[in-house]
Design an enzyme around this catalytic site. Sequence first.
Site, mmCIF file in Angstrom:
data_model
loop_
_atom_site.group_PDB
_atom_site.id
_atom_site.type_symbol
_atom_site.label_atom_id
_atom_site.label_comp_id
_atom_site.label_asym_id
_atom_site.label_seq_id
_atom_site.Cartn_x
_atom_site.Cartn_y
_atom_site.Cartn_z
ATOM 1 N N ASN A 20 52.995 31.906 -9.435
ATOM 2 C CA ASN A 20 54.292 31.902 -8.640
ATOM 3 C C ASN A 20 55.283 31.998 -9.876
ATOM 4 O O ASN A 20 55.628 31.015 -10.604
ATOM 5 C CB ASN A 20 54.360 30.763 -8.028
ATOM 6 C CG ASN A 20 55.622 30.731 -7.512
ATOM 7 O OD1 ASN A 20 56.531 31.131 -7.420
ATOM 8 N ND2 ASN A 20 56.062 29.215 -7.014
ATOM 9 N N LYS A 28 58.498 32.063 -9.519
ATOM 10 C CA LYS A 28 59.659 31.547 -9.056
ATOM 11 C C LYS A 28 60.930 32.352 -9.556
ATOM 12 O O LYS A 28 60.719 33.474 -9.316
ATOM 13 C CB LYS A 28 59.671 29.820 -9.831
ATOM 14 C CG LYS A 28 58.571 29.081 -9.671
ATOM 15 C CD LYS A 28 58.680 27.750 -10.089
ATOM 16 C CE LYS A 28 57.449 27.082 -9.781
ATOM 17 N NZ LYS A 28 57.266 25.627 -9.975
ATOM 18 N N HIS A 35 56.865 25.439 -0.361
ATOM 19 C CA HIS A 35 56.759 24.820 -1.684
ATOM 20 C C HIS A 35 57.565 23.662 -1.732
ATOM 21 O O HIS A 35 58.939 23.847 -1.272
ATOM 22 C CB HIS A 35 57.322 26.177 -2.746
ATOM 23 C CG HIS A 35 56.800 25.662 -4.103
ATOM 24 N ND1 HIS A 35 57.622 24.828 -4.720
ATOM 25 C CD2 HIS A 35 55.909 26.060 -4.949
ATOM 26 C CE1 HIS A 35 57.096 24.550 -5.978
ATOM 27 N NE2 HIS A 35 56.033 25.338 -6.207
ATOM 28 N N GLU A 86 59.437 22.986 -3.836
ATOM 29 C CA GLU A 86 61.332 23.105 -4.334
ATOM 30 C C GLU A 86 62.034 23.746 -3.156
ATOM 31 O O GLU A 86 63.091 23.550 -3.243
ATOM 32 C CB GLU A 86 61.063 24.154 -5.439
ATOM 33 C CG GLU A 86 60.527 23.636 -6.714
ATOM 34 C CD GLU A 86 60.146 24.720 -7.583
ATOM 35 O OE1 GLU A 86 59.673 24.016 -8.783
ATOM 36 O OE2 GLU A 86 59.872 25.918 -7.437
ATOM 37 N N GLU A 141 50.061 20.542 -4.167
ATOM 38 C CA GLU A 141 50.846 20.550 -5.466
ATOM 39 C C GLU A 141 51.604 19.165 -5.205
ATOM 40 O O GLU A 141 52.529 18.995 -4.498
ATOM 41 C CB GLU A 141 52.000 21.598 -5.347
ATOM 42 C CG GLU A 141 51.457 22.835 -5.721
ATOM 43 C CD GLU A 141 52.565 24.047 -5.842
ATOM 44 O OE1 GLU A 141 52.470 24.758 -6.791
ATOM 45 O OE2 GLU A 141 53.352 24.036 -5.275
ATOM 46 N N GLY A 169 55.539 21.073 -13.050
ATOM 47 C CA GLY A 169 56.571 21.645 -14.347
ATOM 48 C C GLY A 169 56.909 20.299 -15.138
ATOM 49 O O GLY A 169 57.728 20.580 -16.078
ATOM 50 N N SER A 201 51.390 21.899 -13.056
ATOM 51 C CA SER A 201 51.054 21.911 -14.667
ATOM 52 C C SER A 201 49.603 22.489 -14.925
ATOM 53 O O SER A 201 49.018 21.804 -15.851
ATOM 54 C CB SER A 201 51.317 20.605 -15.004
ATOM 55 O OG SER A 201 52.823 20.145 -14.932
ATOM 56 N N GLY A 220 54.498 28.185 -14.430
ATOM 57 C CA GLY A 220 54.933 28.386 -15.723
ATOM 58 C C GLY A 220 53.979 29.252 -16.387
ATOM 59 O O GLY A 220 54.346 30.300 -17.217
#
Length: 253
Positions: free
Chosen positions: A10, A12, A93, A95, A164, A170, A210, A232
């Site tokens: 992902n 993002k 998600h 976020e 998640e 993150g 992570s 990431g």
Amino acid sequence: MAMRPYIVGNWKMNGTRAMLSEARAIDRGAERLVKVEVALAPPFTLIHATRKEAALIGVGAQDCHAAEGGAHTGDISAAMIKDAGAGFTIVGHSERRANHGEKDADVRAKAEAVLAAGMAVIVCVGETEDQRDAGKAESVVARQLRGSLPQGDNAGEKVTVAYEPVWAIGTGRTPTVEEVGAMHRSIRAVLKDLYGEETGGKVRILYGGSVKPENAVELLGADEVNGALVGGASLTAESFLGIVVAAAESLES
């Protein structure tokens, strides 16, 4: 027989056309690791280009609108995403839930729109740190699943669930392997209840939060973990393929 691991990147809100070189490198790496299903979810602006540059991996979107079209300035429908070349869409998600106020009903509406457009869907769930500390993690995730997963005939056949924990996304923090396994077993039980023993037993459950090459082997070895949703660490081919390699190795252990 073990499920084929599913590793999804992902990106993002990251990525311009310069990053297509990373997508190409990931595609070439996936060609050597055929036991693992690999996919990327770049920003909307790169879906079409990524699909053209990366022929072997899956390409999808990070979100969509629930409506088929209309006066929704700045939004993208599932049909538009599919037309751009996507084969799946991520919905729910944390976020999106936190930053855009999305509720379980919103996530379900989006998931059903994705299925109606002929794509697969990845539905995200996960608890906050306060909820885990209060001993409510499994009940919170179960409630999210029941409220967010698409319903209807054969709905479970094109669904993947991504767990998640919000507090691990993150942050560099991860739950223990035992905690991950316990949550994934709890999710599996809900899936079987919602979709039936056979279909619910086949839905892949990804872990996200992570995930990186250094901890992927351990996390992918946890009970009922069928892959990973990677943030990431999916932005470069080197780190992302390290996770794909770990998934391939998990099949041999």
